[in-house]
Design an enzyme around this catalytic site. Structure first.
Site, PDB file in Angstrom:
ATOM      1  N   ASP A   4       0.863  -1.165   0.000  1.00 48.11           N
ATOM      2  CA  ASP A   4       0.000   0.000   0.000  1.00 48.11           C
ATOM      3  C   ASP A   4       0.911   1.229   0.000  1.00 48.11           C
ATOM      4  O   ASP A   4       2.127   1.107   0.237  1.00 48.11           O
ATOM      5  CB  ASP A   4      -0.890  -0.043   1.250  1.00 48.11           C
ATOM      6  N   ASP A   6      -0.359   4.978   1.056  1.00 42.34           N
ATOM      7  CA  ASP A   6      -0.716   5.894   2.137  1.00 42.34           C
ATOM      8  C   ASP A   6      -0.693   5.175   3.482  1.00 42.34           C
ATOM      9  O   ASP A   6      -1.372   4.168   3.686  1.00 42.34           O
ATOM     10  CB  ASP A   6      -2.112   6.477   1.893  1.00 42.34           C
ATOM     11  N   SER A 103      -2.804   0.953  -4.344  1.00 43.42           N
ATOM     12  CA  SER A 103      -3.106   2.147  -3.558  1.00 43.42           C
ATOM     13  C   SER A 103      -4.507   2.680  -3.828  1.00 43.42           C
ATOM     14  O   SER A 103      -5.028   2.557  -4.934  1.00 43.42           O
ATOM     15  CB  SER A 103      -2.090   3.250  -3.882  1.00 43.42           C
ATOM     16  N   LYS A 136     -10.976  -0.695  -1.759  1.00 39.93           N
ATOM     17  CA  LYS A 136     -10.828  -1.506  -0.556  1.00 39.93           C
ATOM     18  C   LYS A 136     -12.023  -1.227   0.381  1.00 39.93           C
ATOM     19  O   LYS A 136     -12.486  -0.098   0.434  1.00 39.93           O
ATOM     20  CB  LYS A 136      -9.514  -1.154   0.150  1.00 39.93           C
ATOM     21  N   ASP A 161      -1.735  -0.757   6.187  1.00 40.46           N
ATOM     22  CA  ASP A 161      -1.844  -0.065   7.478  1.00 40.46           C
ATOM     23  C   ASP A 161      -3.269   0.024   7.991  1.00 40.46           C
ATOM     24  O   ASP A 161      -3.487   0.057   9.205  1.00 40.46           O
ATOM     25  CB  ASP A 161      -1.278   1.358   7.366  1.00 40.46           C
TER      26      ASP A 161
END
Length: 217
Positions: A4, A6, A103, A136, A161
């Site tokens: 990922d 961010d 992302s 997502k 994250d």
């Protein structure tokens, strides 16, 4: 390896929250206590519709997307907040495995972030959730990145994250290493989906990944 962006490579989630909070306030909307948690992982179209339809912003989803991303691009021109050690970890892992990026950022912000951090050449595949059907926590972006890498998802390790990111990668069939942001802890169900949780990206090594994928040596 599928990263990922961010919250894993760049500490941009607080920037996204600040920009979208201000935008909602300036355009007649009302930010909700769970808004940031819900937004993390959404594709551009999904979060723009959420701000417009559910938070009461007096702009169309298309206007929301354009104006918010323009402000994020302006912020990135000033400074891209690289997470300490993230570039070193990415390059160490890239020396051992093919690399992909999955992302929720728009493609133009992915390009800007990778260029600013010197990581453009590291990833064989980069994909934004705006380029797949669903953002997502749906698995679409991870499935597509794995396919473009020529790998079965089950042979991939994802680095995430957020709760929605972990759910997405897990639903795709990858093994997930979670690196939760201190300000945005994982939901219990998402934490249970992670094969490994580390407190910071700087603690992730190639040896750790090898142990994860070949636990018996």
């Amino acid at each position: 390896m599928i990263f990922d962006l961010d919250g894993v490579i760049v500490d941009s989630e607080p920037v996204w929250e600040e920009v979208r909070r201000r935008y909602v306030a300036e355009h007649g909307g009302a930010w909700q206590p769970d808004s940031q948690r819900r937004l993390m992982g959404m594709s551009t179209g999904e979060w723009a519709s959420y701000l417009s339809a559910e938070l009461g912003v007096d702009r169309s989803p298309e206007q929301v997307a354009t104006e918010v991303v323009d402000e994020m691009a302006r912020r990135y021109l000033e400074h891209v907040p690289l997470i300490d050690g993230a570039d070193r970890v990415v390059r160490e892992l890239a020396a051992n495995w093919p690399m992909g990026l999955a992302s929720s950022s728009p493609a133009r912000l992915i390009e800007a972030a990778l260029r600013a951090t010197g990581l453009t050449d590291v990833f064989a595949v980069t994909l934004s959730t705006e380029q797949v059907a669903r953002g997502k926590p749906s698995p679409d972006v991870y499935l597509q990145v794995a396919e473009r890498l020529g790998m079965a998802p089950e042979r991939c390790v994802a680095i995430e994250d957020s709760s929605n990111g972990v759910r997405s990668a897990s639903a795709a069939g990858t093994r997930v290493v979670a690196v939760p942001h201190a300000s945005y802890p994982l939901d219990p169900d998402a934490e249970r989906l992670a094969a490994l949780v580390v407190p910071s990206i700087g603690e992730l090594t190639a040896g750790t990944v090898r142990e994860l994928v070949t636990p018996n040596g």
